[in-house]
Write an enzyme that holds these catalytic residues in place. Structure first.
Site, PDB file in Angstrom:
ATOM      1  N   ASN A 242       8.214   4.186 -12.499  1.00 10.35           N
ATOM      2  CA  ASN A 242       7.254   4.306 -12.277  1.00 10.35           C
ATOM      3  C   ASN A 242       6.152   5.111 -12.936  1.00 10.35           C
ATOM      4  O   ASN A 242       6.774   6.018 -12.542  1.00 10.35           O
ATOM      5  CB  ASN A 242       6.399   3.865 -10.955  1.00 10.35           C
ATOM      6  CG  ASN A 242       7.350   4.671  -9.745  1.00 10.35           C
ATOM      7  OD1 ASN A 242       8.492   4.982  -9.989  1.00 10.35           O
ATOM      8  ND2 ASN A 242       6.890   4.931  -8.673  1.00 10.35           N
TER       9      ASN A 242
ATOM     10  N   GLU B 173       2.598   6.867 -12.626  1.00 11.96           N
ATOM     11  CA  GLU B 173       1.748   6.245 -12.004  1.00 11.96           C
ATOM     12  C   GLU B 173       0.234   7.742 -12.619  1.00 11.96           C
ATOM     13  O   GLU B 173       0.713   7.756 -13.781  1.00 11.96           O
ATOM     14  CB  GLU B 173       1.599   7.349 -10.331  1.00 11.96           C
ATOM     15  CG  GLU B 173       2.947   6.068  -9.945  1.00 11.96           C
ATOM     16  CD  GLU B 173       2.379   7.133  -8.182  1.00 11.96           C
ATOM     17  OE1 GLU B 173       2.296   7.814  -7.641  1.00 11.96           O
ATOM     18  OE2 GLU B 173       2.775   5.894  -6.963  1.00 11.96           O
TER      19      GLU B 173
ATOM     20  N   CYS C 282       4.428  -0.368 -13.192  1.00  9.24           N
ATOM     21  CA  CYS C 282       5.699  -0.289 -12.214  1.00  9.24           C
ATOM     22  C   CYS C 282       7.362   0.171 -13.160  1.00  9.24           C
ATOM     23  O   CYS C 282       7.149  -0.608 -14.615  1.00  9.24           O
ATOM     24  CB  CYS C 282       5.358  -1.633 -11.991  1.00  9.24           C
ATOM     25  SG  CYS C 282       4.315  -1.798 -10.584  1.00  9.24           S
TER      26      CYS C 282
ATOM     27  N   GLU D  15       9.628  -2.350 -13.502  1.00 11.44           N
ATOM     28  CA  GLU D  15      10.091  -2.942 -13.486  1.00 11.44           C
ATOM     29  C   GLU D  15       9.448  -3.492 -15.346  1.00 11.44           C
ATOM     30  O   GLU D  15      10.157  -3.557 -16.426  1.00 11.44           O
ATOM     31  CB  GLU D  15       9.702  -4.125 -13.208  1.00 11.44           C
ATOM     32  CG  GLU D  15      10.770  -4.257 -12.082  1.00 11.44           C
ATOM     33  CD  GLU D  15       9.725  -3.699 -11.010  1.00 11.44           C
ATOM     34  OE1 GLU D  15       9.141  -2.655 -10.476  1.00 11.44           O
ATOM     35  OE2 GLU D  15       9.701  -4.720  -9.962  1.00 11.44           O
TER      36      GLU D  15
ATOM     37  N   CYS E 266       7.129  -6.301  -7.348  1.00  7.80           N
ATOM     38  CA  CYS E 266       5.218  -6.949  -7.202  1.00  7.80           C
ATOM     39  C   CYS E 266       4.823  -7.450  -7.571  1.00  7.80           C
ATOM     40  O   CYS E 266       5.308  -8.343  -8.535  1.00  7.80           O
ATOM     41  CB  CYS E 266       4.308  -5.717  -7.229  1.00  7.80           C
ATOM     42  SG  CYS E 266       3.679  -5.459  -9.063  1.00  7.80           S
TER      43      CYS E 266
ATOM     44  N   CYS F 202       4.570  -7.577 -11.277  1.00  8.27           N
ATOM     45  CA  CYS F 202       5.318  -7.767 -12.254  1.00  8.27           C
ATOM     46  C   CYS F 202       6.195  -8.989 -12.256  1.00  8.27           C
ATOM     47  O   CYS F 202       7.038  -9.208 -13.141  1.00  8.27           O
ATOM     48  CB  CYS F 202       6.917  -6.065 -11.654  1.00  8.27           C
ATOM     49  SG  CYS F 202       5.922  -5.083 -12.470  1.00  8.27           S
TER      50      CYS F 202
HETATM   51  N1  THU Z   1       6.317  -0.178  -7.744  1.00 10.01           N
HETATM   52  C1  THU Z   1       6.848  -0.607  -8.540  1.00 10.01           C
HETATM   53  O1  THU Z   1       7.338   0.512  -9.479  1.00 10.01           O
HETATM   54  N2  THU Z   1       7.557  -1.565  -8.441  1.00 10.01           N
HETATM   55  C2  THU Z   1       7.421  -2.521  -7.630  1.00 10.01           C
HETATM   56  O2  THU Z   1       7.716  -3.824  -8.036  1.00 10.01           O
HETATM   57  C3  THU Z   1       6.504  -2.384  -6.505  1.00 10.01           C
HETATM   58  C4  THU Z   1       5.677  -0.937  -6.864  1.00 10.01           C
HETATM   59  C5  THU Z   1       5.638   1.813  -7.821  1.00 10.01           C
HETATM   60  C6  THU Z   1       3.813   1.969  -7.922  1.00 10.01           C
HETATM   61  C7  THU Z   1       3.325   2.641  -7.640  1.00 10.01           C
HETATM   62  O3  THU Z   1       3.961   3.331  -8.662  1.00 10.01           O
HETATM   63  C8  THU Z   1       4.155   2.481  -5.944  1.00 10.01           C
HETATM   64  O4  THU Z   1       5.568   2.094  -6.396  1.00 10.01           O
HETATM   65  C9  THU Z   1       3.861   2.326  -4.963  1.00 10.01           C
HETATM   66  O5  THU Z   1       3.016   0.713  -5.013  1.00 10.01           O
END
Ligand code: THU
Length: 139
Positions: free
Chosen positions: A48, A50, A59, A61, A93, A96
């Protein structure tokens, strides 16, 4: 970890390394992913990433998936591994799931892992039933 195929265990290791590269100063929640595409031995990892404008966050994925598409071109996904420190394991999520559905089928396995290994195998169709995949343009 021994009950899973070697290719899946190798992908888990790559996802776990990628997780360490996460840029997650806001959530402090690191996520790693690895995508294996059909017809390619290479596994693409992602984390991920941010952003201070939170909506710009990508994310793990999608980072992994897009990296594979960039190198291989559009190719069907064989499987994906998702790693977080959480137990019970986290699952992808909604965004994704939908993005994966573009390149994966209902029976594509998604392996959910914590830092010790893979804990669960689910299918994309279980996480996203009746995915929105194709449509006919009005004209
Ligand atoms: N996140 C992911 O990388 N994948 C997911 O399927 C769920 C959320 C990350 C996004 C963000 O940087 C952190 O987790 C909190 O939501």
């Amino acid at each position: 970890m021994s009950e899973w195929p070697k290719s899946v265990k190798d992908a888990f290791k790559k996802a776990k390394v990628a997780r360490e590269h996460a840029h997650a100063p806001y959530s402090r929640f690191k996520v790693g992913a690895a995508v294996k595409f059909q017809g390619s031995r290479k596994v693409f990892a992602g984390c991920n990433v941010e952003n201070s404008s939170f909506g710009g966050t990508n994310c793990a994925e999608r980072t992994a998936l897009f990296s594979g598409v960039a190198e291989l071109g559009v190719t069907p996904v064989d499987f994906i591994v998702l790693v977080t420190s959480q137990n019970p394991v986290a699952s992808p999520c909604g965004i994704c799931r939908q993005v994966l559905a573009e390149f994966a089928s209902d029976d594509t396995p998604i392996y959910l892992a914590d830092l010790r290994g893979i804990r669960e195998r689910v299918l994309l169709g279980e996480l996203l039933p009746r995915a929105f995949r194709n449509f006919k343009s009005d004209r």
